[in-house]
Every structure is written in structure tokens, then in C-alpha cells.
Design an enzyme around this catalytic site. Structure first.
Site, short mmCIF file in Angstrom:
data_model
loop_
_atom_site.label_atom_id
_atom_site.label_comp_id
_atom_site.label_asym_id
_atom_site.label_seq_id
_atom_site.Cartn_x
_atom_site.Cartn_y
_atom_site.Cartn_z
CG ASN A 7 -1.76 1.20 1.40
OD1 ASN A 7 -1.86 2.02 0.48
ND2 ASN A 7 -2.38 1.34 2.56
CD1 TRP A 8 3.77 1.42 -2.87
CD2 TRP A 8 3.63 2.65 -4.73
NE1 TRP A 8 4.63 0.88 -3.79
CE2 TRP A 8 4.58 1.62 -4.93
CE3 TRP A 8 3.39 3.56 -5.76
CZ2 TRP A 8 5.28 1.49 -6.15
CZ3 TRP A 8 4.07 3.41 -6.97
CH2 TRP A 8 5.00 2.40 -7.14
CE LYS A 9 -0.36 3.45 4.78
NZ LYS A 9 -0.22 3.60 6.20
CG HIS A 94 -6.05 2.26 5.29
ND1 HIS A 94 -5.58 3.19 6.18
CD2 HIS A 94 -5.06 1.35 5.12
CE1 HIS A 94 -4.34 2.84 6.54
NE2 HIS A 94 -4.00 1.74 5.91
CD GLU A 143 -3.90 -2.14 7.47
OE1 GLU A 143 -2.83 -2.50 6.99
OE2 GLU A 143 -4.45 -1.07 7.19
N GLY A 149 2.06 2.55 10.83
CA GLY A 149 3.06 3.60 10.67
C GLY A 149 3.88 3.91 11.91
CB SER A 181 4.78 -1.46 12.09
OG SER A 181 4.39 -0.12 12.34
P1 PGA Z 1 2.57 0.63 7.63
O1 PGA Z 1 1.15 0.82 6.94
O2 PGA Z 1 3.12 -0.70 7.12
O3 PGA Z 1 3.40 1.79 7.15
O4 PGA Z 1 2.36 0.59 9.08
C1 PGA Z 1 0.25 -0.24 6.81
C2 PGA Z 1 -1.09 0.28 6.40
O5 PGA Z 1 -1.53 1.31 6.92
O6 PGA Z 1 -1.77 -0.31 5.54
#
Ligand code: PGA
Length: 223
Positions: A7-9, A94, A143, A149, A181
Site C-alpha cells: 500500500n503506497w498510500k 483503511h 490493522e 506507521g 508496521s
Molecule cells: P505501515 O502501513 O506498514 O506503514 O504501518 C500499513 C497500512 O496502513 O496499511
């Protein structure tokens, strides 16, 4: 089968996206045990789709969002009809969409319906086992907010138990992914857990090298 969903966001400009996919193409080795799904920003999805089909790179693409409405006069929205020939999956619900864009269960259920009407499979994100899950959802991504994050993933045994509970409570849910993470150092702890079918790295997917290392780890785990 293990799922690795990147997931690049809201990251990467066009040049960075191109560099990533070129590097990925050199490093990635297809394995029939692993389903690789990449979710770039929509602004890069057409180019990445063209690149992977030209080079015959076996990955699937996901959108990070979808309109709750059918196509029509909804400025700024991307409808399921428009996404249908671009992506196989869409991430819905999300925690960042719930938090920053006030998306609620009712809206998310509409998004799930629009996706399914157009043969796009929802990857439905939930923050806990008490979150509402629309009955048509087959793939969930668990999640926990504090893990996203933060560099502090949840204990894999706890995540495994939560996903087991979700699968028991919602019999339509067949695939349970963990996100929060995940990186190359901890991915296999989640991938080896009995009830966890894959991982959804955000930050770790931004680096093609790290992302392919996670895929490689998944390919080494016996199904
Ligand atoms: P992260 O993000 O791996 O940077 O914690 C995961 C997500 O929010 O899908």
C-alpha cells in the site's frame, strides 16, 4: 497461498513510481504460493498496469479507494465502473480513510457493493474484531491503529488470535491479512501464523528491494 499487499498510500511522484517498478521487475521472482498485490496511487496505476502487462510481471493491482456512487456527476470521485478494467482489488475502509475522511460503516458498505457489482474484490480493513464487516466481504485486513506507521507491530500471536476470531464470527471471511508496521525483519512472524493469510505493508512497500524480500520470505513458507 500467502498474500503480500503493498500500500503506497499518497507517496511517490511519477518518476519515483517508474523507478520502483523498473527495480521491482529486476528483483521479483514469481511464486505460485504468493499472491502479490500492489496498490499505488491511482495517478500511477495506468502506467504500472501497462508496464506489468508488457513485461509479463505477474502481480495484481488494487485501488486505495472507490466511489460509493455509480458513475455520474460526482466530481473528483473514481467510480467502480471506471476502475473495473484497471484493478482486480480495492482497499476499502483503511483506518486513514475512516479517520481523516470520516468514512463510516454505511458508506463503506456502499463502496463494497459498488466494487462487487463491477467484479472488483474488496480488501476490507478493520481496526479490531468488533468492527462491522459487510456480509459480502471475503478478504479482511486487520490493522490495529497503534501499529499503523508506528514501527511497533502487534504481537503476531495476538494478531493471529484476532484473525481467527474474525473468521469464526464471519463465515464469509476466508482470507485474513495483517497490516501495521510489517517489514522485512518481522514479516515471516506474521506469515507463519496459522490464521494469517498474508501481510499488508505500507512503508516497507515503498522500497522495491524490501518489498521483494518480503515476497521472497512468503514464497519460502509452506502453504
Ligand atoms: P505501515 O502501513 O506498514 O506503514 O504501518 C500499513 C497500512 O496502513 O496499511
Amino acid at each position: 497461498m500467502k498474500y503480500i499487499i503493498g500500500n503506497w498510500k499518497s507517496n511517490k511522484n511519477s518518476k519515483q513510481a517508474r523507478e520502483w517498478i523498473e527495480q521491482f521487475a529486476k528483483l521479483y521472482k514469481y511464486s505460485e504460493n504468493v499472491k502479490v498485490i500492489l496498490s499505488p496511487s491511482l495517478s500511477h496505476t495506468v502506467e504500472i498496469k501497462q508496464y506489468v502487462s508488457k513485461k509479463n510481471i505477474q502481480i495484481s493491482l488494487a485501488a486505495q479507494n472507490i466511489s460509493p456512487y455509480k458513475q455520474g456527476p460526482y466530481t473528483g470521485e473514481i467510480s467502480a465502473e471506471q476502475l473495473a478494467d484497471l484493478v482486480e482489488y480495492v482497499i476499502i475502509g483503511h483506518s486513514e480513510r475512516r479517520n481523516y475522511f470520516n468514512e463510516n460503516d454505511n458508506l463503506l458498505e456502499q463502496k463494497v457493493q459498488r466494487a462487487l457489482e463491477n467484479n472488483i474484490l474488496p480488501i476490507y480493513c478493520i481496526r479490531s474484531d468488533s468492527e462491522f464487516i459487510p456480509s459480502s466481504v471475503k478478504i479482511i485486513a486487520y490493522e490495529p491503529v497503534e501499529a499503523i506507521g508506528s514501527g511497533q507491530p502487534q504481537d503476531p500471536a495476538v494478531a493471529d488470535a484476532v484473525i481467527q476470531k474474525i473468521k469464526t464470527n464471519c463465515e464469509n471471511v476466508k482470507i485474513g491479512i495483517y497490516g501495521g508496521s510489517v517489514n522485512v525483519k518481522n514479516a515471516d512472524l506474521f506469515l507463519k501464523a496459522f490464521n494469517i493469510d498474508g501481510v499488508l505493508p505500507g512503508r516497507a512497500s515503498l522500497d522495491a528491494y524490501e518489498f521483494t524480500k518480503i515476497i521472497q520470505k512468503a514464497s519460502q513458507i509452506q502453504a
